[in-house]
Design a protein around this motif. Structure first.
Motif, PDB file in Angstrom:
ATOM      1  N   LEU A   1      -4.233  12.032 -13.247  1.00 47.12           N
ATOM      2  CA  LEU A   1      -5.510  10.927 -12.698  1.00 47.12           C
ATOM      3  C   LEU A   1      -5.437  11.787 -11.375  1.00 47.12           C
ATOM      4  N   PRO A   2      -6.162  11.974 -10.800  1.00 47.90           N
ATOM      5  CA  PRO A   2      -6.624  11.352  -9.339  1.00 47.90           C
ATOM      6  C   PRO A   2      -7.071   9.995  -9.176  1.00 47.90           C
ATOM      7  N   PRO A   3      -6.227   9.788  -7.530  1.00 46.12           N
ATOM      8  CA  PRO A   3      -6.981   8.144  -7.269  1.00 46.12           C
ATOM      9  C   PRO A   3      -8.319   7.831  -7.178  1.00 46.12           C
ATOM     10  N   SER A   4      -8.883   7.260  -8.470  1.00 40.27           N
ATOM     11  CA  SER A   4      -9.979   6.810  -8.416  1.00 40.27           C
ATOM     12  C   SER A   4     -10.013   5.220  -8.475  1.00 40.27           C
TER      13      SER A   4
ATOM     14  N   VAL B   1      -8.097   1.086  -3.952  1.00 40.35           N
ATOM     15  CA  VAL B   1      -8.088   2.255  -3.602  1.00 40.35           C
ATOM     16  C   VAL B   1      -8.923   3.436  -2.578  1.00 40.35           C
ATOM     17  N   ASP B   2      -7.978   3.391  -1.371  1.00 37.53           N
ATOM     18  CA  ASP B   2      -8.631   4.431  -0.593  1.00 37.53           C
ATOM     19  C   ASP B   2      -8.441   5.826  -0.915  1.00 37.53           C
ATOM     20  N   THR B   3     -10.046   6.194  -1.177  1.00 37.16           N
ATOM     21  CA  THR B   3      -9.699   7.673  -1.141  1.00 37.16           C
ATOM     22  C   THR B   3      -9.833   8.359  -0.578  1.00 37.16           C
ATOM     23  N   ALA B   4     -10.757   8.146   0.537  1.00 33.14           N
ATOM     24  CA  ALA B   4     -10.362   9.144   2.129  1.00 33.14           C
ATOM     25  C   ALA B   4      -9.210   8.687   2.388  1.00 33.14           C
ATOM     26  N   ARG B   5      -8.759   8.130   3.010  1.00 31.74           N
ATOM     27  CA  ARG B   5      -6.907   7.635   3.193  1.00 31.74           C
ATOM     28  C   ARG B   5      -5.831   8.447   2.889  1.00 31.74           C
ATOM     29  N   GLY B   6      -6.087   8.522   0.816  1.00 32.85           N
ATOM     30  CA  GLY B   6      -5.284   8.685   0.184  1.00 32.85           C
ATOM     31  C   GLY B   6      -4.349   7.745  -0.037  1.00 32.85           C
ATOM     32  N   LEU B   7      -4.944   6.582  -0.386  1.00 36.38           N
ATOM     33  CA  LEU B   7      -4.485   5.000  -0.579  1.00 36.38           C
ATOM     34  C   LEU B   7      -4.286   4.066  -1.335  1.00 36.38           C
ATOM     35  N   VAL B   8      -2.848   3.471  -1.962  1.00 38.75           N
ATOM     36  CA  VAL B   8      -3.513   2.911  -3.833  1.00 38.75           C
ATOM     37  C   VAL B   8      -2.491   1.808  -2.997  1.00 38.75           C
ATOM     38  N   THR B   9      -3.812   1.117  -3.073  1.00 37.33           N
ATOM     39  CA  THR B   9      -2.895  -0.849  -2.512  1.00 37.33           C
ATOM     40  C   THR B   9      -2.849  -0.967  -4.473  1.00 37.33           C
TER      41      THR B   9
ATOM     42  N   THR C   1       1.108  -1.130  -0.234  1.00 41.20           N
ATOM     43  CA  THR C   1       0.052  -0.108  -0.346  1.00 41.20           C
ATOM     44  C   THR C   1       1.029   1.614  -0.022  1.00 41.20           C
ATOM     45  N   ILE C   2       0.514   2.453  -0.948  1.00 40.44           N
ATOM     46  CA  ILE C   2       1.686   2.912  -0.936  1.00 40.44           C
ATOM     47  C   ILE C   2       0.655   4.391  -0.932  1.00 40.44           C
ATOM     48  N   ARG C   3       1.122   5.647  -0.340  1.00 38.25           N
ATOM     49  CA  ARG C   3       0.515   7.191  -0.259  1.00 38.25           C
ATOM     50  C   ARG C   3       0.561   7.180  -1.819  1.00 38.25           C
ATOM     51  N   ALA C   4      -1.083   7.588  -1.818  1.00 40.47           N
ATOM     52  CA  ALA C   4      -0.908   7.901  -3.412  1.00 40.47           C
ATOM     53  C   ALA C   4      -0.628   9.510  -3.982  1.00 40.47           C
ATOM     54  N   ALA C   5      -0.023  10.358  -3.175  1.00 39.11           N
ATOM     55  CA  ALA C   5       0.877  11.446  -3.174  1.00 39.11           C
ATOM     56  C   ALA C   5       2.683  10.911  -3.046  1.00 39.11           C
ATOM     57  N   ASP C   6       2.610   9.502  -3.471  1.00 37.24           N
ATOM     58  CA  ASP C   6       3.750   9.248  -4.093  1.00 37.24           C
ATOM     59  C   ASP C   6       4.100   8.447  -5.801  1.00 37.24           C
ATOM     60  N   LEU C   7       2.677   9.162  -6.065  1.00 38.85           N
ATOM     61  CA  LEU C   7       2.287   8.083  -7.208  1.00 38.85           C
ATOM     62  C   LEU C   7       1.728   9.287  -8.072  1.00 38.85           C
ATOM     63  N   ALA C   8       1.552   9.065  -9.202  1.00 45.98           N
ATOM     64  CA  ALA C   8       1.255   9.802 -10.396  1.00 45.98           C
ATOM     65  C   ALA C   8       0.669   9.057 -11.625  1.00 45.98           C
ATOM     66  N   VAL C   9      -0.677   9.282 -11.390  1.00 46.03           N
ATOM     67  CA  VAL C   9      -1.560   7.894 -12.334  1.00 46.03           C
ATOM     68  C   VAL C   9      -1.598   9.167 -13.704  1.00 46.03           C
ATOM     69  N   TYR C  10      -0.649   9.060 -14.332  1.00 46.01           N
ATOM     70  CA  TYR C  10      -1.369   9.645 -16.221  1.00 46.01           C
ATOM     71  C   TYR C  10      -2.234   8.880 -16.966  1.00 46.01           C
ATOM     72  N   ARG C  11      -2.779   9.096 -18.021  1.00 43.35           N
ATOM     73  CA  ARG C  11      -3.740   8.100 -19.155  1.00 43.35           C
ATOM     74  C   ARG C  11      -2.675   9.225 -19.899  1.00 43.35           C
ATOM     75  N   ILE C  12      -2.887   8.531 -20.776  1.00 39.79           N
ATOM     76  CA  ILE C  12      -2.345   9.106 -22.885  1.00 39.79           C
ATOM     77  C   ILE C  12      -3.374   9.165 -23.585  1.00 39.79           C
TER      78      ILE C  12
END
Ligand code: ADP
Length: 427
Positions: free
Chosen positions: A359-362, A395-403, A321-332
């Motif tokens: 894209l924000p985590p969702s 994806v835990d949008t409330a806590r900003g976490l992505v597994t 599980t990673i903090r969403a703030a430490d990742l950046a997801v992009y779509r082309i």
């Protein structure tokens, strides 16, 4: 099938092949008892068993052999009529060109070995022909680069990629391509139709990268390229095929079975690529049509193997599980595009197929296959190849976490992740 039939022996005479369809989860063991034989160009060792599952294969012999088969293939028969001699002739011509390239003055354009592309409809045997030509080249001492542009299947890595790998050993019959360090660009979709502009851009980048690599290794350069393509050969698909031929500067185009495609290419390449040889080859009677759900489950199987490995070489995927703030997801690209013809006169579509969208985590990202880019800044993403893949598990949008699940434990090799439309339902 009776127990007796589950254990059978076949005597093949010269140039016959035993075709076996081995369903998933029902291993079939093949053993060469006498003589010599190969499976799509990889030699079978005498007295050694190979175990095949979820594959359709042919055991071919040039001189005659006896093989035993254990297990319950859903189809098995011996065929006399194969196109192998014509495929071998192509291989021999390619080897001559490799010899010439190896003798050329260092640094000259003539140092480049043949760039061969195989085109044709889906299930016409393109991947199999690439595998045969690759294996024969390796067995003759060359190191051709195999380029896979068939985003619908993915033989080198997961589907959705344009990738390349130098072949140093024949393809493993049980495990497929063993690619330690493939060069991979993530397209993110199972058909080039989803974003043709991006497909072209990535093909250009892969080709340029391979050209730069070839300069550093004369043997790799002289060995040339063997390029597998997708089965979409009409309309825009045909335009993309031509783009591939041009961007990889293909000098040999092998057309599987289709007279129309062959005639069209001859006509169209006459002016733009006058030195390109175009050959039509017969499809093997063993190349069988796969239905849509069979292709989907083959894609799913490739993703599963990426994370879990194979029975012989299992992997231990790790979930973190990673903090969403430490990742950046992009779509082309920006999703479905309206064609310019559908817009009012003079207006152009704002949807840019190469636009990068952060894209924000969702929850929409659940079960999406994300590529980890080698880019170190967002503006490098379009030009960068990828280090590997992760699967979004939560994806835990409330806590900003992505597994995410990755094939091995440890930090991800980059913070920029690319998403397309590919998902997997594996656990
Ligand atoms: P394409 O790349 O054009 O979609 P493939 O090379 O993947 O086609 O062939 C389609 C299927 O037919 C694959 O499952 C492949 O293993 C099988 N196949 C191809 N040639 C033979 C053969 N000679 N005997 C048995 N199966 C074959």
């Amino acid at each position: 099938m009776t127990a007796q039939e589950a254990n059978a022996s076949f005597t093949l005479t010269a140039r016959q092949e035993l075709r076996l369809e081995c369903p998933n989860g029902k291993p079939v063991t093949i053993r060469l008892e006498e003589g010599t034989a190969e499976v799509f160009g990889t030699e079978l060792g005498r007295g050694r068993s190979v175990c095949v599952t979820g594959q359709k294969v042919a055991v071919f012999t040039w001189d005659g052999c006896r093989v035993s088969v254990q297990g319950e293939p859903s189809v098995r028969y011996v065929a006399d009529d194969t196109p192998m001699t014509s495929y071998l002739n192509v291989h021999q011509t390619l080897n001559q060109r490799r010899e010439e390239a190896a003798k050329a003055a260092p640094g000259s354009a003539a140092c480049r070995g043949p760039a061969v592309v195989v085109v044709g409809p889906t299930d016409s045997g393109k991947s199999t022909l690439c595998r045969l030509l690759g294996n024969w080249a390796v067995r003759s001492g060359w190191q051709p680069t195999f380029v896979d542009l068939d985003v619908g299947q993915g033989t080198i890595t997961v589907p959705g990629c344009l990738s390349a790998v130098p072949l140093e050993v024949p393809v493993d019959i049980e495990e497929g391509f063993i690619a330690d360090l493939p060069i991979v660009f993530y397209f993110g979709h199972s058909s080039p139709m989803e974003n043709p502009t991006l497909f072209k851009a990535l093909a250009d980048k892969l080709s340029a990268l391979l050209q730069r690599r070839a300069v550093t290794d004369p043997r790799v350069a002289a060995s040339g390229l063997i390029i597998n393509t997708f089965g979409w050969v009409d309309g825009l698909g045909y335009e993309l095929q031509k783009h591939v031929i041009q961007t990889f500067q293909c000098d040999v185009v092998l057309v599987m079975e289709q007279d129309r495609l062959y005639a069209q290419l001859q006509q169209d390449l006459k002016a733009s690529c006058p030195r390109t040889t175009i050959l039509k080859l017969a499809k093997s009677g063993g190349a069988v049509k796969r239905e849509g759900d069979e292709r989907r489950s083959a894609r799913e199987q490739r993703v599963r193997e990426y994370f879990y490995g194979t029975p012989r070489t299992p992997l231990q995927p790790a979930t973190q599980t990673i903090r969403a703030a430490d990742l950046a997801v992009y779509r082309i690209g920006s999703g479905p595009r309206a064609p310019n013809t559908a817009l009012p006169l003079g207006a152009v579509s704002l949807a840019d197929p190469l636009r990068l969208q952060n894209l924000p985590p969702s929850l929409e990202q659940l079960q999406c296959l994300l590529a980890v880019s080698h880019a170190s800044t967002p503006d490098q993403i379009l030009n960068a190849n990828v280090a590997g893949f992760v699967l979004v598990k939560d994806v835990d949008t409330a806590r900003g976490l992505v597994t995410v699940t990755a094939p091995a434990a440890g930090p991800l090799p980059g913070r920029y992740l690319l998403v397309g439309s590919l998902r997997s339902s594996i656990d």
